[in-house]
Write a protein that holds these residues in place. Structure first.
Motif, PDB file in Angstrom:
ATOM      1  N   THR A  85       0.813  -1.251  -0.098  1.00 55.82           N
ATOM      2  CA  THR A  85      -0.135   0.179   0.042  1.00 55.82           C
ATOM      3  C   THR A  85       0.921   1.303  -0.013  1.00 55.82           C
ATOM      4  OG1 THR A  85      -0.076  -0.211   2.439  1.00 55.82           O
ATOM      5  CG2 THR A  85      -1.785  -1.127   1.192  1.00 55.82           C
ATOM      6  N   PHE A  86       0.434   2.248  -0.499  1.00 58.98           N
ATOM      7  CA  PHE A  86       1.179   3.475  -0.694  1.00 58.98           C
ATOM      8  C   PHE A  86       0.322   4.548  -0.691  1.00 58.98           C
ATOM      9  CE2 PHE A  86      -0.028   4.452  -5.021  1.00 58.98           C
ATOM     10  CZ  PHE A  86      -0.496   3.247  -5.571  1.00 58.98           C
ATOM     11  N   GLY A  87       0.995   5.856  -0.298  1.00 61.63           N
ATOM     12  CA  GLY A  87       0.443   7.262  -0.589  1.00 61.63           C
ATOM     13  C   GLY A  87       1.176   8.224  -1.117  1.00 61.63           C
ATOM     14  N   PHE A  88       0.834   9.166  -1.962  1.00 68.31           N
ATOM     15  CA  PHE A  88       1.524  10.448  -2.225  1.00 68.31           C
ATOM     16  C   PHE A  88       0.715  11.472  -2.672  1.00 68.31           C
ATOM     17  CE2 PHE A  88       0.703   8.057  -6.200  1.00 68.31           C
ATOM     18  CZ  PHE A  88       0.118   8.985  -7.379  1.00 68.31           C
ATOM     19  N   THR A  89       1.339  12.631  -2.323  1.00 69.56           N
ATOM     20  CA  THR A  89       0.738  13.832  -2.749  1.00 69.56           C
ATOM     21  C   THR A  89       1.258  14.482  -3.924  1.00 69.56           C
ATOM     22  OG1 THR A  89       0.633  14.450  -0.270  1.00 69.56           O
ATOM     23  CG2 THR A  89       0.524  16.381  -1.580  1.00 69.56           C
ATOM     24  N   ALA A  99      -3.544  17.391  -4.909  1.00 68.63           N
ATOM     25  CA  ALA A  99      -3.999  16.157  -4.861  1.00 68.63           C
ATOM     26  C   ALA A  99      -3.458  15.283  -4.057  1.00 68.63           C
ATOM     27  CB  ALA A  99      -3.957  15.381  -6.189  1.00 68.63           C
ATOM     28  N   VAL A 100      -4.083  14.182  -3.299  1.00 69.57           N
ATOM     29  CA  VAL A 100      -3.711  13.102  -2.782  1.00 69.57           C
ATOM     30  C   VAL A 100      -4.071  11.762  -3.143  1.00 69.57           C
ATOM     31  CG1 VAL A 100      -3.046  14.413  -0.397  1.00 69.57           C
ATOM     32  CG2 VAL A 100      -5.524  13.350  -0.508  1.00 69.57           C
ATOM     33  N   PHE A 101      -3.215  10.887  -3.364  1.00 68.07           N
ATOM     34  CA  PHE A 101      -3.407   9.551  -3.802  1.00 68.07           C
ATOM     35  C   PHE A 101      -3.334   8.638  -2.826  1.00 68.07           C
ATOM     36  CE2 PHE A 101      -4.240   9.772  -8.476  1.00 68.07           C
ATOM     37  CZ  PHE A 101      -3.587  11.237  -8.519  1.00 68.07           C
ATOM     38  N   THR A 116      -5.684   2.947  -7.264  1.00 71.15           N
ATOM     39  CA  THR A 116      -5.569   4.158  -6.283  1.00 71.15           C
ATOM     40  C   THR A 116      -7.207   4.894  -6.334  1.00 71.15           C
ATOM     41  OG1 THR A 116      -5.056   5.835  -8.026  1.00 71.15           O
ATOM     42  CG2 THR A 116      -3.370   4.912  -7.056  1.00 71.15           C
ATOM     43  N   MET A 117      -7.250   5.660  -5.288  1.00 72.47           N
ATOM     44  CA  MET A 117      -8.341   6.644  -5.041  1.00 72.47           C
ATOM     45  C   MET A 117      -7.881   7.940  -4.794  1.00 72.47           C
ATOM     46  SD  MET A 117     -11.512   5.003  -3.549  1.00 72.47           S
ATOM     47  CE  MET A 117     -12.524   6.356  -3.883  1.00 72.47           C
ATOM     48  N   TYR A 138     -10.998   7.976  -9.043  1.00 74.82           N
ATOM     49  CA  TYR A 138     -10.224   6.612  -9.090  1.00 74.82           C
ATOM     50  C   TYR A 138      -9.386   6.640 -10.042  1.00 74.82           C
ATOM     51  CZ  TYR A 138     -10.012   1.669  -9.842  1.00 74.82           C
ATOM     52  OH  TYR A 138      -9.207   0.519 -10.266  1.00 74.82           O
ATOM     53  N   ASN A 139      -8.088   6.029  -9.889  1.00 76.45           N
ATOM     54  CA  ASN A 139      -7.354   5.930 -11.217  1.00 76.45           C
ATOM     55  C   ASN A 139      -6.635   4.440 -11.138  1.00 76.45           C
ATOM     56  OD1 ASN A 139      -6.615   9.417 -11.577  1.00 76.45           O
ATOM     57  ND2 ASN A 139      -7.675   8.339 -12.819  1.00 76.45           N
TER      58      ASN A 139
END
Ligand code: BTN
Length: 145
Positions: A85-89, A99-101, A116-117, A138-139
């Motif tokens: 799992t991951f997240g990025f700005t 944007a945050v994903f 991703t959302m 969603y992407n």
């Protein structure tokens, strides 16, 4: 010895296949999503922190888009076949929005896919416009070979 050869060949293929899938789901590299946006993740450190750039194919306002920096973090693991799992700005350089994903990498049929959302926060001038300032979506990203 002759009979042993197919056994070792099969063993090698099995271990090799595992090795290949362990390599998968590294976020590093070039990605394209279902909108045609391009993302490059340059490096992931031992803590799972990463940097990169995002070139969006679409924007809220008709402006000239620019490649924009992203900063993110993923879970790291020694487990083979880890699907992190991951997240990025993304800090857009051509608009006032952020944007945050958040998502997860999967290996599907041998190919990596990032599900991703995102939340896109646009700038509004007044508090009374806050209600319309955040979009959600969603992407899905695939690796660009
Ligand atoms: C803006 O229009 O203010 C900045 C660009 C926003 C692009 C959005 S972020 C979520 C979605 N996924 C993309 O690849 N692009 C859009």
């Amino acid at each position: 010895m002759v009979q042993a050869t197919p056994f070792f060949l099969l063993l090698f293929l099995a271990l090799g296949a595992d090795g290949v899938s362990a390599e998968k789901c590294s976020l590093m590299g070039h990605w394209i999503n279902d909108l045609g946006s391009n993302m490059t993740i340059e490096s992931v450190n031992a803590n799972g922190d990463f940097t990169g750039t995002y070139y969006t194919a679409v924007s809220v306002h008709p402006v000239k888009v620019e490649k924009s920096p992203l900063l993110g973090s993923q879970h790291v693991s020694d487990q083979p076949n880890h699907q992190p799992t991951f997240g990025f700005t993304v800090h857009w350089t051509f608009s006032d929005s952020i944007a945050v994903f958040t998502g997860q990498c999967f290996v599907d049929d041998g190919k990596e896919v990032l599900k991703t959302m995102w939340l896109l926060r646009s700038h509004v001038d007044e508090l009374r416009d806050d209600w319309k300032a955040t979009r959600v979506g969603y992407n899905e990203f695939k690796r660009l070979e």
